[in-house]
Design a protein around this motif. Structure first.
Motif, short mmCIF file in Angstrom:
data_model
loop_
_atom_site.label_atom_id
_atom_site.label_comp_id
_atom_site.label_asym_id
_atom_site.label_seq_id
_atom_site.Cartn_x
_atom_site.Cartn_y
_atom_site.Cartn_z
N GLU A 179 0.82 -1.21 0.00
CA GLU A 179 0.00 0.00 0.00
C GLU A 179 0.85 1.26 0.00
O GLU A 179 0.48 2.28 -0.58
CB GLU A 179 -0.94 -0.01 1.21
CG GLU A 179 -2.00 -1.09 1.14
CD GLU A 179 -2.74 -1.10 -0.20
OE1 GLU A 179 -3.24 -0.02 -0.62
OE2 GLU A 179 -2.79 -2.16 -0.84
N SER A 180 2.00 1.20 0.66
CA SER A 180 2.93 2.33 0.65
C SER A 180 3.37 2.64 -0.77
O SER A 180 3.38 3.81 -1.20
CB SER A 180 4.14 2.00 1.53
OG SER A 180 5.11 3.02 1.47
N ALA A 181 3.74 1.62 -1.54
CA ALA A 181 4.19 1.83 -2.92
C ALA A 181 3.05 2.37 -3.78
O ALA A 181 3.26 3.26 -4.62
CB ALA A 181 4.72 0.52 -3.50
N ALA A 182 1.84 1.85 -3.58
CA ALA A 182 0.68 2.34 -4.34
C ALA A 182 0.42 3.80 -4.05
O ALA A 182 0.15 4.61 -4.96
CB ALA A 182 -0.55 1.49 -4.02
N CYS A 183 0.51 4.17 -2.78
CA CYS A 183 0.30 5.56 -2.38
C CYS A 183 1.38 6.47 -2.96
O CYS A 183 1.08 7.58 -3.43
CB CYS A 183 0.28 5.65 -0.85
SG CYS A 183 -0.12 7.30 -0.21
N ALA A 184 2.62 6.00 -2.95
CA ALA A 184 3.72 6.79 -3.52
C ALA A 184 3.49 7.03 -5.00
O ALA A 184 3.75 8.13 -5.52
CB ALA A 184 5.05 6.06 -3.31
N ALA A 185 2.99 6.03 -5.71
CA ALA A 185 2.69 6.18 -7.14
C ALA A 185 1.57 7.19 -7.36
O ALA A 185 1.61 7.99 -8.30
CB ALA A 185 2.32 4.84 -7.75
N GLN A 186 0.59 7.17 -6.48
CA GLN A 186 -0.54 8.09 -6.61
C GLN A 186 -0.12 9.53 -6.34
O GLN A 186 -0.54 10.45 -7.04
CB GLN A 186 -1.65 7.69 -5.64
CG GLN A 186 -2.91 8.52 -5.75
CD GLN A 186 -4.00 8.03 -4.84
OE1 GLN A 186 -3.74 7.55 -3.73
NE2 GLN A 186 -5.24 8.12 -5.29
N VAL A 187 0.73 9.74 -5.33
CA VAL A 187 1.18 11.09 -4.99
C VAL A 187 2.07 11.65 -6.09
O VAL A 187 1.94 12.81 -6.50
CB VAL A 187 1.92 11.07 -3.63
CG1 VAL A 187 2.62 12.40 -3.37
CG2 VAL A 187 0.95 10.76 -2.50
N GLY A 188 3.02 10.85 -6.56
CA GLY A 188 3.87 11.28 -7.68
C GLY A 188 4.79 12.44 -7.38
O GLY A 188 5.04 13.28 -8.25
N ASP A 189 5.32 12.50 -6.15
CA ASP A 189 6.24 13.58 -5.79
C ASP A 189 7.56 13.37 -6.52
O ASP A 189 8.29 12.40 -6.26
CB ASP A 189 6.45 13.57 -4.27
CG ASP A 189 7.28 14.75 -3.79
OD1 ASP A 189 8.45 14.86 -4.21
OD2 ASP A 189 6.78 15.54 -2.98
#
Length: 238
Positions: free
Chosen positions: A112-122
């Motif tokens: 879920e951390s990786a999915a969230c990182a992809a969604q944020v796209g910082d």
């Protein structure tokens, strides 16, 4: 208007927290014992790809939390673990089944951390993630274990979410992460080292690519597959 402001705040928070979490990964990896001197500020700033003012803020925070201490004219040192204990803590891993349960927990959390990182796209956080990935390969090339670089990579994914609870939860698991990574490698003795290390690098590369492209499902699955690979390397070797 609101979503634009929230996105900006996430980016600023990511930059502020990045150096702290990289330092946390370094001192929690198990390679630095209590009383060990940290590398110099310039060395750490270059290693983490951050400015010295940002690094100094992170060091000040770690001092305030009791994780490190300073000696005038000498540098920064790792505190005894008892002095750096936090509210969120986990017991040591005590058995092979315990290690498996821990890895399965990480598979869910970090997926879920990786999915969230992809969604944020910082973009800044993703740039740091790429550097962390490269440093794992550099450590392997030097014949080192690469464990602290590996942990720093996972911490960088958590940091790229912009959600401090991912990074702080993973930070509370540093000792268990270090132990489990060492165990996976020690018990994978029948597998040649070079292919095993290449598998780790390839898995990391897939995680970075999916996060960089903003593909949440693929990022989640790539991280889960990576940790599942660790489970397979551990239990298929026994």
């Amino acid at each position: 208007m609101y979503s634009l402001r929230a996105s900006s705040e996430i980016s600023v928070h990511t930059r502020d927290e990045y150096a702290y979490d990289q330092l946390l990964a370094l001192i929690g990896s198990g390679d630095l014992q209590a009383g060990t001197r940290l590398p110099g500020e310039q060395t750490m700033a270059e290693r983490f790809g951050v400015s010295r003012p940002m690094l100094r803020q992170a060091l000040a925070r770690l001092r305030a939390e009791g994780k490190i201490y300073s000696r005038k004219g000498s540098g920064h040192y790792v505190s005894a673990r008892e002095a750096s204990s936090q509210i969120l803590s986990y017991a040591n891993l005590g058995s092979i089944p315990d290690v498996r349960s821990f890895l399965e927990f990480r598979r869910s959390l970090e997926g879920e951390s990786a999915a969230c990182a992809a969604q944020v796209g910082d973009r800044l956080a993703i740039s740091k993630l790429r550097k962390c990935h490269a440093r794992v390969g550099e450590a392997f090339s030097r014949g080192e274990s690469g464990i602290d670089q590996d942990i720093a990579f996972h911490m960088a994914v958590a940091q790229a979410t912009g959600n401090r609870f991912f990074a702080h939860t993973l930070g509370a698991l540093l000792e268990q992460m270090s132990f489990s990574i060492r165990l996976v490698r020690d018990l994978s003795g029948t597998t040649p080292v070079a292919p095993r290390r290449q598998a780790v690098l390839d898995e990391h590369a897939q995680i970075v690519k999916a996060i960089d492209e903003g593909d949440t499902d693929r990022a989640r699955n790539a991280m889960r597959d990576h940790i599942e690979g660790g489970i397979a390397r551990l239990f298929n070797a026994r």
